[in-house]
Design a protein around this motif. Structure first.
Motif, mmCIF file in Angstrom:
data_model
loop_
_atom_site.group_PDB
_atom_site.id
_atom_site.type_symbol
_atom_site.label_atom_id
_atom_site.label_comp_id
_atom_site.label_asym_id
_atom_site.label_seq_id
_atom_site.Cartn_x
_atom_site.Cartn_y
_atom_site.Cartn_z
ATOM 1 N N ARG A 46 -77.400 0.545 23.873
ATOM 2 C CA ARG A 46 -76.290 1.579 24.566
ATOM 3 C C ARG A 46 -74.875 0.546 24.385
ATOM 4 N NH1 ARG A 46 -76.021 3.982 30.675
ATOM 5 N NH2 ARG A 46 -73.943 5.158 30.429
ATOM 6 N N HIS A 47 -75.054 -0.612 24.940
ATOM 7 C CA HIS A 47 -73.998 -1.379 24.898
ATOM 8 C C HIS A 47 -73.369 -1.790 23.407
ATOM 9 C CE1 HIS A 47 -74.871 -3.558 28.706
ATOM 10 N NE2 HIS A 47 -74.387 -2.390 28.847
ATOM 11 N N ILE A 48 -74.146 -1.957 22.475
ATOM 12 C CA ILE A 48 -73.789 -1.876 21.042
ATOM 13 C C ILE A 48 -73.259 -0.501 20.507
ATOM 14 C CG2 ILE A 48 -74.817 -2.152 18.703
ATOM 15 C CD1 ILE A 48 -76.661 -4.046 19.713
ATOM 16 N N ALA A 49 -73.711 0.507 20.869
ATOM 17 C CA ALA A 49 -73.049 1.639 20.445
ATOM 18 C C ALA A 49 -71.774 1.987 20.960
ATOM 19 C CB ALA A 49 -74.306 3.028 20.876
ATOM 20 N N VAL A 50 -71.518 1.561 22.299
ATOM 21 C CA VAL A 50 -70.121 1.711 22.903
ATOM 22 C C VAL A 50 -69.254 0.643 22.107
ATOM 23 C CG1 VAL A 50 -68.886 1.210 24.907
ATOM 24 C CG2 VAL A 50 -70.995 2.405 24.908
ATOM 25 N N HIS A 51 -69.718 -0.583 21.706
ATOM 26 C CA HIS A 51 -68.712 -1.443 20.864
ATOM 27 C C HIS A 51 -68.434 -0.843 19.618
ATOM 28 C CE1 HIS A 51 -70.446 -5.027 23.587
ATOM 29 N NE2 HIS A 51 -69.664 -4.120 24.091
ATOM 30 N N LYS A 52 -69.287 -0.328 19.051
ATOM 31 C CA LYS A 52 -68.977 0.477 17.761
ATOM 32 C C LYS A 52 -68.091 1.337 17.687
ATOM 33 C CE LYS A 52 -73.343 -0.687 15.571
ATOM 34 N NZ LYS A 52 -74.782 -0.188 14.724
ATOM 35 N N ARG A 53 -68.241 2.416 19.016
ATOM 36 C CA ARG A 53 -67.243 3.466 19.161
ATOM 37 C C ARG A 53 -65.763 2.978 19.294
ATOM 38 N NH1 ARG A 53 -70.878 7.713 22.883
ATOM 39 N NH2 ARG A 53 -72.472 7.914 21.436
ATOM 40 N N LEU A 54 -65.573 1.864 20.230
ATOM 41 C CA LEU A 54 -64.337 1.410 20.399
ATOM 42 C C LEU A 54 -63.813 0.784 19.130
ATOM 43 C CD1 LEU A 54 -65.141 -0.724 23.822
ATOM 44 C CD2 LEU A 54 -63.703 1.745 23.473
ATOM 45 N N VAL A 55 -64.412 -0.007 18.502
ATOM 46 C CA VAL A 55 -64.101 -0.489 17.217
ATOM 47 C C VAL A 55 -63.394 0.737 16.380
ATOM 48 C CG1 VAL A 55 -64.564 -1.839 15.122
ATOM 49 C CG2 VAL A 55 -65.268 -2.438 17.405
ATOM 50 N N LEU A 56 -64.508 1.547 16.161
ATOM 51 C CA LEU A 56 -64.134 2.723 15.155
ATOM 52 C C LEU A 56 -62.790 3.389 15.670
ATOM 53 C CD1 LEU A 56 -64.887 4.504 12.761
ATOM 54 C CD2 LEU A 56 -66.300 5.816 14.565
ATOM 55 N N GLY A 57 -62.774 3.758 17.031
ATOM 56 C CA GLY A 57 -61.503 4.356 17.404
ATOM 57 C C GLY A 57 -60.357 3.491 17.092
ATOM 58 N N PHE A 58 -60.274 2.324 17.539
ATOM 59 C CA PHE A 58 -59.190 1.415 17.187
ATOM 60 C C PHE A 58 -58.861 1.587 15.800
ATOM 61 C CE2 PHE A 58 -57.278 -2.734 16.233
ATOM 62 C CZ PHE A 58 -56.391 -2.750 17.178
ATOM 63 N N ALA A 59 -59.839 1.276 14.777
ATOM 64 C CA ALA A 59 -59.507 1.288 13.362
ATOM 65 C C ALA A 59 -58.888 2.827 13.166
ATOM 66 C CB ALA A 59 -60.692 1.391 12.531
ATOM 67 N N VAL A 60 -59.300 3.942 13.593
ATOM 68 C CA VAL A 60 -58.748 5.109 13.214
ATOM 69 C C VAL A 60 -57.204 5.389 13.696
ATOM 70 C CG1 VAL A 60 -59.046 7.637 13.770
ATOM 71 C CG2 VAL A 60 -60.930 6.384 13.153
ATOM 72 N N SER A 61 -56.855 4.734 15.070
ATOM 73 C CA SER A 61 -55.726 4.868 15.576
ATOM 74 C C SER A 61 -54.805 4.210 14.818
ATOM 75 C CB SER A 61 -55.721 4.373 17.045
ATOM 76 O OG SER A 61 -56.113 2.867 17.020
ATOM 77 N N ILE A 62 -55.156 2.754 14.084
ATOM 78 C CA ILE A 62 -54.250 2.030 13.364
ATOM 79 C C ILE A 62 -53.920 2.868 12.154
ATOM 80 C CG2 ILE A 62 -54.276 0.030 12.021
ATOM 81 C CD1 ILE A 62 -53.415 -0.417 14.806
ATOM 82 N N LEU A 63 -55.210 3.630 11.530
ATOM 83 C CA LEU A 63 -54.731 4.292 10.149
ATOM 84 C C LEU A 63 -53.981 5.567 10.327
ATOM 85 C CD1 LEU A 63 -58.391 4.395 8.697
ATOM 86 C CD2 LEU A 63 -56.353 2.746 8.022
#
Length: 268
Positions: A46-63
């Motif tokens: 569950r923690h790994i899934a949350v970390h992946k979502r945070l990283v993906l959201g940050f990358a999408v916001s930068i783009l």
């Protein structure tokens, strides 16, 4: 007669504890306390899934931020080009100088829309189109459409005179440029933007004689002013270019501009 040692009866609890000790555990019986005391992994799925979502959201916001920035830059450049295209020909039309500027040459104050003026304007447009077609046949950009000024002329000296009129924020100017010819050409290209040209003269040095100017025009896309001569300038000779013009004293950071400040409640 030997006495036999009395051993305590073996219970199921004792058997489970002995088996737990042999297996290397803490000897706790199965139950909620044993589960709580057992080792747990540091990171769960569950923690790994949350970390992946945070990283993906940050990358999408930068783009998304980069895309919005690029769109804003393109729109601002397009807006400036449209403004220059709408402003350049109006200032180069020669329908009169700005208030308070230097006197106009004879014939500059004529009312627009006369047949002879419209005919001259149509001829100039046709000549410009023919020249652009000629450069297209050569598969080259014309000198005024290039991002940098052509190198066939080299300026040796500038003599600039300005007269500012602060009552209406306009000015008139006269510039004399001594030019050295490196390559023969009948085009003189120099930077100019948001100004009205009153007169243009080209003469050889030491008053050896003038060179007739065929026509002049602004090219707002690259913010240049083009002087077209009747003949090419000769190599290794110097010429004097004289331009008389007037324009506004701008209220933005462009060319000859004005600014103010407030001191003790008074604007200066």
């Amino acid at each position: 007669m030997a006495l036999e040692e009395k051993r305590p009866p073996v219970t199921p609890m004792m058997i489970e504890e002995e088996a737990a000790l042999r297996n290397g555990s803490r000897g706790l019986t199965p139950g909620p306390w044993a589960e709580a005391a057992g080792p747990r992994p540091r990171t769960t799925e569950r923690h790994i899934a949350v970390h992946k979502r945070l990283v993906l959201g940050f990358a999408v916001s930068i783009l998304a931020l980069l895309a919005v920035t690029m769109i804003a830059v393109l729109l601002s450049v397009r807006f400036e080009e449209c403004g220059a295209a709408a402003d350049g020909p109006a200032r180069a039309s020669g329908n009169g100088s700005l208030p308070g500027a230097a006197p106009q040459p004879p014939g500059a104050g004529k009312a627009p829309g006369r047949p002879e003026e419209e005919a001259r304007g149509g001829e100039a447009v046709e000549e410009e189109e023919e020249e652009e077609e000629e450069w297209q046949r050569r598969q080259e950009l014309p000198p005024w459409a290039r991002p940098r000024l052509p190198g066939h002329l080299r300026p040796l000296h500038y003599n600039l005179m300005l007269s500012a009129f602060m009552e209406n924020f306009t000015f008139s100017g006269e510039v004399n440029v001594q030019l050295e010819v490196r390559n023969a050409s009948r085009y003189i290209v120099l930077h100019a933007h948001r100004m009205h040209i009153e007169a243009v003269r080209v003469a050889e040095d030491k008053l050896a004689g003038g060179v007739r100017v065929a026509r002049t025009f602004f090219y707002p896309q690259t913010q240049v002013f083009v002087v077209v001569l009747n003949r090419s300038l000769e190599v290794q000779k110097s010429y004097n270019l004289k331009i008389i013009y007037n324009a506004l004293i701008e209220n933005e950071l462009l060319g000859f501009f004005r600014s103010s400040y407030v001191l003790h409640g008074e604007r200066r």
